[in-house]
Scaffold this motif. Structure first.
Motif, PDB file in Angstrom:
ATOM      1  N   THR A   1      41.370  85.373  38.893  1.00 18.62           N
ATOM      2  CA  THR A   1      41.474  84.086  38.205  1.00 18.62           C
ATOM      3  C   THR A   1      40.842  84.174  36.818  1.00 18.62           C
ATOM      4  O   THR A   1      41.384  83.665  35.840  1.00 18.62           O
ATOM      5  N   THR A   2      39.700  84.846  36.739  1.00 21.93           N
ATOM      6  CA  THR A   2      39.013  85.003  35.450  1.00 21.93           C
ATOM      7  C   THR A   2      39.865  85.821  34.492  1.00 21.93           C
ATOM      8  O   THR A   2      40.044  85.433  33.330  1.00 21.93           O
ATOM      9  N   PHE A   3      40.421  86.926  34.975  1.00 25.85           N
ATOM     10  CA  PHE A   3      41.278  87.743  34.103  1.00 25.85           C
ATOM     11  C   PHE A   3      42.516  86.971  33.655  1.00 25.85           C
ATOM     12  O   PHE A   3      42.939  87.088  32.500  1.00 25.85           O
ATOM     13  N   ALA A   4      43.095  86.187  34.549  1.00 25.15           N
ATOM     14  CA  ALA A   4      44.267  85.384  34.178  1.00 25.15           C
ATOM     15  C   ALA A   4      43.888  84.397  33.075  1.00 25.15           C
ATOM     16  O   ALA A   4      44.637  84.209  32.109  1.00 25.15           O
ATOM     17  N   ALA A   5      42.719  83.780  33.201  1.00 23.22           N
ATOM     18  CA  ALA A   5      42.266  82.839  32.170  1.00 23.22           C
ATOM     19  C   ALA A   5      42.034  83.560  30.843  1.00 23.22           C
ATOM     20  O   ALA A   5      42.347  83.025  29.773  1.00 23.22           O
ATOM     21  N   LEU A   6      41.515  84.766  30.897  1.00 24.43           N
ATOM     22  CA  LEU A   6      41.227  85.532  29.678  1.00 24.43           C
ATOM     23  C   LEU A   6      42.477  86.156  29.061  1.00 24.43           C
ATOM     24  O   LEU A   6      42.425  86.661  27.933  1.00 24.43           O
ATOM     25  N   SER A   7      43.584  86.103  29.767  1.00 29.83           N
ATOM     26  CA  SER A   7      44.800  86.758  29.273  1.00 29.83           C
ATOM     27  C   SER A   7      45.448  86.018  28.099  1.00 29.83           C
ATOM     28  O   SER A   7      46.254  86.589  27.377  1.00 29.83           O
ATOM     29  N   ASP A   8      45.073  84.767  27.906  1.00 23.17           N
ATOM     30  CA  ASP A   8      45.685  83.966  26.845  1.00 23.17           C
ATOM     31  C   ASP A   8      44.824  83.987  25.580  1.00 23.17           C
ATOM     32  O   ASP A   8      43.627  83.702  25.648  1.00 23.17           O
ATOM     33  N   PRO A   9      45.410  84.300  24.414  1.00 20.39           N
ATOM     34  CA  PRO A   9      44.619  84.375  23.177  1.00 20.39           C
ATOM     35  C   PRO A   9      43.981  83.046  22.760  1.00 20.39           C
ATOM     36  O   PRO A   9      42.882  83.040  22.195  1.00 20.39           O
TER      37      PRO A   9
ATOM     38  N   ILE B   1      41.876  74.041  28.504  1.00 17.24           N
ATOM     39  CA  ILE B   1      40.510  73.771  28.961  1.00 17.24           C
ATOM     40  C   ILE B   1      40.478  73.627  30.479  1.00 17.24           C
ATOM     41  O   ILE B   1      39.592  74.179  31.150  1.00 17.24           O
ATOM     42  N   ALA B   2      41.457  72.921  31.036  1.00 19.69           N
ATOM     43  CA  ALA B   2      41.528  72.762  32.491  1.00 19.69           C
ATOM     44  C   ALA B   2      41.649  74.122  33.177  1.00 19.69           C
ATOM     45  O   ALA B   2      41.031  74.362  34.225  1.00 19.69           O
ATOM     46  N   TYR B   3      42.405  75.020  32.586  1.00 18.62           N
ATOM     47  CA  TYR B   3      42.554  76.372  33.141  1.00 18.62           C
ATOM     48  C   TYR B   3      41.206  77.086  33.148  1.00 18.62           C
ATOM     49  O   TYR B   3      40.822  77.727  34.130  1.00 18.62           O
ATOM     50  N   LEU B   4      40.469  76.969  32.024  1.00 16.51           N
ATOM     51  CA  LEU B   4      39.146  77.602  31.926  1.00 16.51           C
ATOM     52  C   LEU B   4      38.156  76.974  32.901  1.00 16.51           C
ATOM     53  O   LEU B   4      37.310  77.680  33.465  1.00 16.51           O
ATOM     54  N   VAL B   5      38.272  75.676  33.132  1.00 11.25           N
ATOM     55  CA  VAL B   5      37.405  74.993  34.094  1.00 11.25           C
ATOM     56  C   VAL B   5      37.731  75.472  35.511  1.00 11.25           C
ATOM     57  O   VAL B   5      36.832  75.785  36.296  1.00 11.25           O
ATOM     58  N   ARG B   6      39.035  75.542  35.847  1.00 13.07           N
ATOM     59  CA  ARG B   6      39.441  76.030  37.182  1.00 13.07           C
ATOM     60  C   ARG B   6      38.966  77.463  37.415  1.00 13.07           C
ATOM     61  O   ARG B   6      38.607  77.825  38.535  1.00 13.07           O
ATOM     62  N   ALA B   7      38.967  78.264  36.357  1.00 11.46           N
ATOM     63  CA  ALA B   7      38.515  79.662  36.474  1.00 11.46           C
ATOM     64  C   ALA B   7      36.989  79.749  36.491  1.00 11.46           C
ATOM     65  O   ALA B   7      36.435  80.840  36.608  1.00 11.46           O
ATOM     66  N   ARG B   8      36.322  78.599  36.335  1.00 14.39           N
ATOM     67  CA  ARG B   8      34.864  78.497  36.342  1.00 14.39           C
ATOM     68  C   ARG B   8      34.222  79.261  35.188  1.00 14.39           C
ATOM     69  O   ARG B   8      33.110  79.747  35.291  1.00 14.39           O
ATOM     70  N   ILE B   9      34.946  79.335  34.071  1.00 13.93           N
ATOM     71  CA  ILE B   9      34.424  79.952  32.855  1.00 13.93           C
ATOM     72  C   ILE B   9      33.772  78.887  31.986  1.00 13.93           C
ATOM     73  O   ILE B   9      32.813  79.150  31.265  1.00 13.93           O
ATOM     74  N   VAL B  10      34.298  77.663  32.074  1.00 11.17           N
ATOM     75  CA  VAL B  10      33.828  76.550  31.253  1.00 11.17           C
ATOM     76  C   VAL B  10      33.436  75.390  32.161  1.00 11.17           C
ATOM     77  O   VAL B  10      34.081  75.144  33.183  1.00 11.17           O
TER      78      VAL B  10
END
Length: 116
Positions: A6-14, A48-57
């Motif tokens: 999930t973290t890598f998927a979130a980081l895949s977007d520039p 932002i919602a994607y980053l929140v779901r990935a627990r990065i933000v």
């Protein structure tokens, strides 16, 4: 999907990586995160919602504003994973280097034996 996936998927977007880079300097409002991008507020909110779901933000409300903060632990998980593979590859390259050196020594010995 597992947490690291999930973290890598979130980081895949520039765009999300740029947001993370901005948040690495401190918290920001959603509006503040929107400014540098030529994207709609709705699209930024999805990122932002994607980053929140990935627990990065972490996103919290302060009055009418939403404040975003980076969760460094999430990035540390990626860093720890990468470090473990770096060690694996460094050890593999060290072993390969030893094999190449040994082959060169044997080649020199063979050349001397045959008078070359």
């Amino acid at each position: 999907m597992d947490r690291l996936g999930t973290t890598f998927a979130a980081l895949s977007d520039p765009t999300r990586r740029a947001m993370i880079e901005r948040l690495s300097r401190g918290p920001a409002t959603v509006h503040g995160l929107t400014e540098p991008f030529a994207l709609s507020q709705q699209m930024i909110s999805k990122h932002i919602a994607y980053l929140v779901r990935a627990r990065i933000v972490i996103k919290t409300k302060r009055g009418r504003e939403s404040i975003c903060r980076l969760r460094p632990e999430a990035i540390k998980t990626v860093s720890d994973w990468a470090i473990s593979y770096r060690q694996f590859w460094e050890e593999s390259f060290d072993k390969l280097d030893a094999v190449v050196k040994q082959m060169k020594k044997e080649e020199v010995r063979d050349d001397k034996k045959h008078g070359e």
